[in-house]
Scaffold this active site. Sequence first.
Site, short mmCIF file in Angstrom:
data_model
loop_
_atom_site.label_atom_id
_atom_site.label_comp_id
_atom_site.label_asym_id
_atom_site.label_seq_id
_atom_site.Cartn_x
_atom_site.Cartn_y
_atom_site.Cartn_z
N TRP A 358 60.28 41.11 35.82
CA TRP A 358 61.00 41.08 34.59
C TRP A 358 62.57 41.05 35.06
CZ3 TRP A 358 63.85 45.67 32.35
CH2 TRP A 358 64.06 46.83 33.42
N ASP A 359 62.90 41.16 36.41
CA ASP A 359 64.24 41.11 36.84
C ASP A 359 64.80 39.80 36.19
OD1 ASP A 359 62.94 42.63 38.43
OD2 ASP A 359 63.90 42.58 39.95
N GLU A 489 60.89 54.36 37.42
CA GLU A 489 59.41 54.41 37.76
C GLU A 489 59.15 55.79 38.42
OE1 GLU A 489 59.53 51.01 40.76
OE2 GLU A 489 58.79 49.78 39.07
N LYS A 602 65.19 56.83 38.48
CA LYS A 602 65.44 55.83 39.60
C LYS A 602 66.48 54.77 39.11
CE LYS A 602 62.77 52.37 42.35
NZ LYS A 602 61.55 51.49 42.25
N GLN A 603 66.19 54.38 37.83
CA GLN A 603 67.17 53.31 37.19
C GLN A 603 67.51 53.60 35.86
OE1 GLN A 603 63.94 50.86 38.51
NE2 GLN A 603 64.80 49.21 37.25
C1 BGC Z 1 62.38 48.22 40.20
C2 BGC Z 1 61.89 47.24 39.15
C3 BGC Z 1 61.84 46.02 39.73
C4 BGC Z 1 61.29 45.62 41.03
C5 BGC Z 1 61.89 44.19 41.67
C6 BGC Z 1 61.64 48.04 41.47
O1 BGC Z 1 62.26 48.88 42.47
O2 BGC Z 1 62.13 49.67 39.86
O3 BGC Z 1 62.64 47.51 38.06
O4 BGC Z 1 61.52 44.82 38.68
O5 BGC Z 1 61.98 46.46 41.84
O6 BGC Z 1 63.05 44.13 41.86
#
Ligand code: BGC
Length: 760
Positions: A358-359, A489, A602-603
């Site tokens: 999804w990035d 996550e 986490k984000q």
């Molecule tokens: C992130 C995800 C991301 C993935 C790839 C993960 O660490 O939490 O949001 O899509 O990395 O970049």
Amino acid sequence: MHNKYLVTDEWRIIENRWNPELHQGSESLFSIGNGFMGQRANFEEDYSGQSLQGSYLGGVYYPDKTRVGWWKNGYPEYFAKVLNSVNWIGIRFEINGEILDLAKAKVLDFHRELNMQEGVLYRNFKVELSSGLSFKAEVSRFISMQRKEIGAIQYSFQVEGGDAEVKVTPYLDFDVVNHDSNYDEKFWEGISQTADETSSQVKARTRKLDFEVSAATQFKLLENGTAFSANSESSSRDKYAESCLTFKAHEGSIYQLQKFAAICSSFHFGKEMLDQKAKDLAAEATELGFEALLKEQKSDWTRRWEQSDIIIDGDAEAQQGIRFNIFQLTQTYTGEDARLNIGPKGFTGEKYGGSTYWDTEAYCLPFYMASAGKEVARNLLVYRYNHLPKAIENAEKLGFTNGAALYPMVTMNGEECHNEWEITFEEIHRNGAIAYAIFNYTRYFGDETYLAEYGLEVLIGIARFWAQRFNWSEAKQQYVMLGVTGPNEYENNVNNNWYTNYLAKWCIEYAAEVYKKVEANDPSALERIKSKANFNSTAELEHWQEITAKVYLPSDAEKGIVLQQEGFLDKEQRMADDLPIEERPINQHWSWDRILRSCFIKQADVLQGFYFFEDHFSEEELRRNFEFYEPRTVHESSLSPCVHVVQAAKLNMMDKAYEMYLRTSRLDLDDYNREVHEGLHITSMAGTWLSVVEGFGGMRVKNGQLHFNPRLPEHWHSLSFKINFRNSVLQIELSNSNHKIEKLSGEPVEVLVHGETISL
Ligand code: BGC
């Protein structure tokens, strides 16, 4: 906290001494590529120290059978890996019987430099061999931006301390491995190999999917600038071909081996023509010569920088950071082939498989829209349109019906192929990012034809998925969504993640809005789409409306915030700043159980929603949510800091904005997350661009107009960049007290700076 060993320079990444313990990280940092292939900064000569060999080809992947203890229905069958491919750079050196190996020789001098302005990797070194002789080298290498299959190396060397018997062996080697292979398998099988005194060629096939790749090289040996022939012995074996050139090297003479490689894959060419094509392209490059190719490379990069450069006056570290990010993004994706995409590690490492996440939609699209233009951005969207049938299949496998589409979290060809059930699988929010990208693209370019041509079909599939994924709660008398993982996550399988519920509601509303638009603007397209999607407009639109009117969105009235998920306030509330330094990053120190129960984020999760839908909320609402969630955020995803820069700058929290900016723009250069040896964080580099342009530049598109509300870190004198907006190219120069905006080409346009209209 992090490693700082690179020299600060505005255009170059420089390592000016030999750091064997950091070499694998440098191999990532100094990677080169051209959107079709990429190469880590491995040495040409043998190296027995710690290293991750990596040469990757866009679109060529391996479906590695999923590894799980206990199989459950719905698991993806395989994890798609970006394949480590042919080692085309290899040149072995033997000097008086001793193999040149920087892990064994005494390194007297070492300098490695990635020139981002030119797109060339340079390396100089001098070593003392055990015989007492010294070996001095100057190596230049690039992957051509113009000629998608071509890589070129010029290896100049001298022997000091006496004459020596030298063997130089350029080779091609398909006998390579992926370190992340699930079953320690080798992924390539050889088809053919040949070598003679000036060329070699190897062809191999992947064990699954039958991708075929033919690599051809030609080489030239020169003494003091004049070609000469050495005694040559060629040999080959399965997956490997070499030509060993033996000669007496005279002290004081400068020798050069030029190696030209052409790598052609069946992703781009018919299998029957691969060998001939590779041979012809290698011959053509050799004929042109190293200098001409290099010149072409430099002027190609000059042209690309003219469109995409960002100049930060007053902060050399920040300047180097943003250029590094733009450079890596440009060499990962050039937008010429709608089957390719942007892997989180691009062509710089194996982790994340080089697949699409999804990035792309959530973070990368704006960079390519503004700096590469409409066609390139459109190709990113068409990529997902082409995967719609697979997204419908993905949803069917999980029990959804009637054309509901669930796009994969990780994919190469549209099929879900992640390796990890518990986190990734329930991150269904990715479906929303794909719809959001359609909105974002249309908002930016004002190109509504996309909606009738491709967009609406995708939106119907996505809206249908969400309409089935919500369920009616008798207890709440509202629609709820159970068992999801939000962008954070560090909480899995939660109920009513605010971000997912909000996004899903918006997707359904947006699909209905686009439906009405297409109905009004292009009725015949609507008929085509309705019949293709078997869309029962009255019943489905009514059902959608019934759902969106009653979606449950958790919030806390007392704190005046929305809730990341229903139970968030039940968690012990702690601040990330209070975590002992030796426990960070928590994902490397805490048990998964402890992480999941903690309040640490986490984000951006709630804040990701506030970023996408900024206009839906007041500044006060943003402030309250930012002040609540950011201190609980550990930013352990590279995608995290950028969203916070944009919001902190808007809220005038400039220290926070700058702290987060350095973290995103120099994440890999300074190795904040201590994982640069695995590869670069390519997709988060687009987040750096967002931080500068949307964060400090305050750029937004509203009602078809471009707005800037610059708010720069105090020590930045000015910020300049170009924007490709609706058929006009604009040069923007911003500072805290001044602005200068110029139209370089295109149609008349109005721009607003701090709300004041400027006609160009
Ligand atoms: C992130 C995800 C991301 C993935 C790839 C993960 O660490 O939490 O949001 O899509 O990395 O970049």
